[in-house]
Structure formats: C-alpha cells, structure tokens
Design an enzyme around this catalytic site. Structure first.
Site, PDB file in Angstrom:
ATOM      1  N   ARG A  41       0.842  -1.198   0.000  1.00 40.21           N
ATOM      2  CA  ARG A  41       0.000   0.000   0.000  1.00 40.21           C
ATOM      3  C   ARG A  41       0.877   1.247   0.000  1.00 40.21           C
ATOM      4  O   ARG A  41       2.089   1.194   0.216  1.00 40.21           O
ATOM      5  CB  ARG A  41      -0.916   0.015   1.234  1.00 40.21           C
ATOM      6  N   GLY A  89       1.853   5.009   1.756  1.00 39.20           N
ATOM      7  CA  GLY A  89       1.992   5.462   3.133  1.00 39.20           C
ATOM      8  C   GLY A  89       3.183   4.860   3.843  1.00 39.20           C
ATOM      9  O   GLY A  89       3.936   4.055   3.295  1.00 39.20           O
ATOM     10  N   LEU A 131      -5.498   5.659   6.737  1.00 41.06           N
ATOM     11  CA  LEU A 131      -5.885   4.962   5.518  1.00 41.06           C
ATOM     12  C   LEU A 131      -4.695   4.828   4.579  1.00 41.06           C
ATOM     13  O   LEU A 131      -3.754   5.620   4.606  1.00 41.06           O
ATOM     14  CB  LEU A 131      -7.065   5.646   4.822  1.00 41.06           C
ATOM     15  N   GLY A 132      -4.754   3.790   3.779  1.00 41.14           N
ATOM     16  CA  GLY A 132      -3.740   3.540   2.763  1.00 41.14           C
ATOM     17  C   GLY A 132      -4.308   2.586   1.736  1.00 41.14           C
ATOM     18  O   GLY A 132      -5.035   1.653   2.091  1.00 41.14           O
ATOM     19  N   CYS A 141       2.424   6.918  10.636  1.00 38.70           N
ATOM     20  CA  CYS A 141       2.320   7.431   9.269  1.00 38.70           C
ATOM     21  C   CYS A 141       3.493   8.335   8.904  1.00 38.70           C
ATOM     22  O   CYS A 141       3.393   9.177   8.013  1.00 38.70           O
ATOM     23  CB  CYS A 141       0.987   8.153   9.065  1.00 38.70           C
TER      24      CYS A 141
END
Length: 255
Positions: free
Chosen positions: A96, A98, A174-175, A204
């Site tokens: 993902r 991030g 979120l990612g 993050c």
C-alpha cells in the site's frame, strides 16, 4: 486480474451486451464480509488473491477485520519510523501507499475491494469519500473528526467539546493500493485499544503524532457496532445512497 472491457464498435451487437454487463456490474450491491479476528498476513494474502482473480463482473466487497498486534510498512515506507524494533510486535512490509502504522485488537479495519474503473472513480475522490465516511461514523457517536491537508486520515477536531489535549490526534488511518484499476487495503478506525504500541513508531511517518481512540473520548460502543456503522457510511459515501448493514452472522452479508 481486474479487467476493463474493450468497447466494440457501435454497430456491433456485442456493444449493447457489454454495456448491459457493465451497468449490471456497477449496480451490484457491495458485499460486506465480517472476517473477525484474523492474522494480518492472511488478510493481506487474501486481498491480493481476490484482486488478482477478479473479473469485470466481480462484485465489490468491503471486509471488516480486527488484527492481532502488527506493524505494517508501506511500499515506500522508511523503516527508521519503527522506533522500537524490540517491541515483540511483528513488522510486515506491504504494497500500500503510506508509511508505518499499527493494527491491533479494538481497532476496526475496513478493506475496500473496489473496481474503480467500473465505478468511474478516481483515487483522490475515493480517498475523500473514505475520509468522509469516517467523519460521518464519528459524528454518529457525537465525535468531531477533520481532515488535514497533505496528511491522509482523520484527526480529532478542536471543535470536539471534550477533546482537550487530544485535539489534532489521529483517530483513523488509511492507505490504498490500486492494481489494474482495482483498490485494496483501506482504512482503520481506533475504537477501544491499547495505544501504547503507537509510541514505538512515528505514526504514518510523523514524529510525535498522538494517536487516540474513541473510548478515550468517551465513546462506549463496541467493535461490532462501530464496524457496522463504518461499513454503512463507506457504502453510503461510495455509492451515494444510504445503506443498511447487518451485524455479523455467518459468511457474507450483502448491503
């Protein structure tokens, strides 16, 4: 593989068939799967397998999961953001976007397995809708969340009456990964969890960023309740229509 159909010429009888198939696929309701407590690697492998094998007619799904303690590091993430390598918590490198984050018991994780091409949805717009779904979920429990420019996720708004020193703390991360026009990975919302592991990382990639959960802000709701609310909010924001999501039973629940 998530395939995008090739458009035949307007004169071809297959054109109407392809258009009808696309319309039917787009109109399919999102399937919500309650996977419960599941090892992160199992979820990760399942997401990749699902995305790699789906066709243009495959229904979109949202998976609701709770993980045992694990750190995950995005594909461009810097391992230096793991401050305590001896924490005993495993680190999984994933694909993902991030940096590093933490998943653990008491956190609702929603994985969004969506065909963005079929939905004609750009990635930036999807991120905006996911963030709004979290804001709407928090509002359902009288909590005020907000975005921060350049820092995906949701943070406690200073307008939250009992925010106190927690104003600006991150409550949801979120990612996403997009492969062949389809998304996987998703969003995590802290409900009631041990926040200590977040001190072992720069969440993050931000040094000193506080992370908070809903329980710290006075919310007594359980994991299932918040997961149900989040799933309904995600579907409502992605599809643009209200959605009702049932509580977990066996197998899949279609919203």
């Amino acid at each position: 593989m998530c395939a995008t159909p090739v458009s035949p010429s307007p004169e071809s009888p297959r054109s109407a068939q392809a258009g009808a198939a696309a319309s039917d696929a787009a109109a399919q309701p999102v399937i919500v799967r309650w996977r419960g407590l599941e090892d992160y690697q199992a979820s990760f492998d399942a997401m990749r397998a699902f995305t790699g094998s789906r066709s243009f007619e495959t229904s979109d799904e949202i998976w609701l999961v709770e993980h045992p303690p694990v750190f995950t590091l995005g594909q461009a993430g810097d391992p230096a953001h793991l401050l305590a390598a001896d924490s005993g918590i495993p680190l999984v490198k994933v694909d993902r976007g991030g940096q590093i984050t933490y998943h653990g018991p008491g956190q609702v994780v929603g994985y969004l397995l969506l065909d963005l091409r079929r939905r004609k949805l750009m990635v930036r717009e999807l991120v905006t809708r996911i963030e709004q779904a979290v804001i709407d979920t928090l509002a359902a429990y009288n909590l005020a969340g907000e975005r921060k420019a350049g820092a995906p996720g949701i943070y406690v708004s200073p307008e939250q009456p009992n925010a106190g020193l927690h104003a600006g703390a991150k409550i949801a991360a979120l990612g996403l990964k997009i492969r062949n026009g389809c998304s996987y990975h998703g969003v995590s919302l802290n409900v009631k969890m041990d926040l200590q592991p977040f001190l072992a990382i720069n969440p993050c990639g931000y040094a000193g960023l506080e992370t908070v959960d809903m329980a710290t802000l006075g919310v007594a709701a359980g994991w299932d309740d918040v997961a149900q609310t989040l799933a309904a909010s995600l579907i409502a924001n992605i599809d643009g229509i209200p959605a009702a999501v049932g509580l977990p039973q066996a197998g899949a629940i279609t919203a």
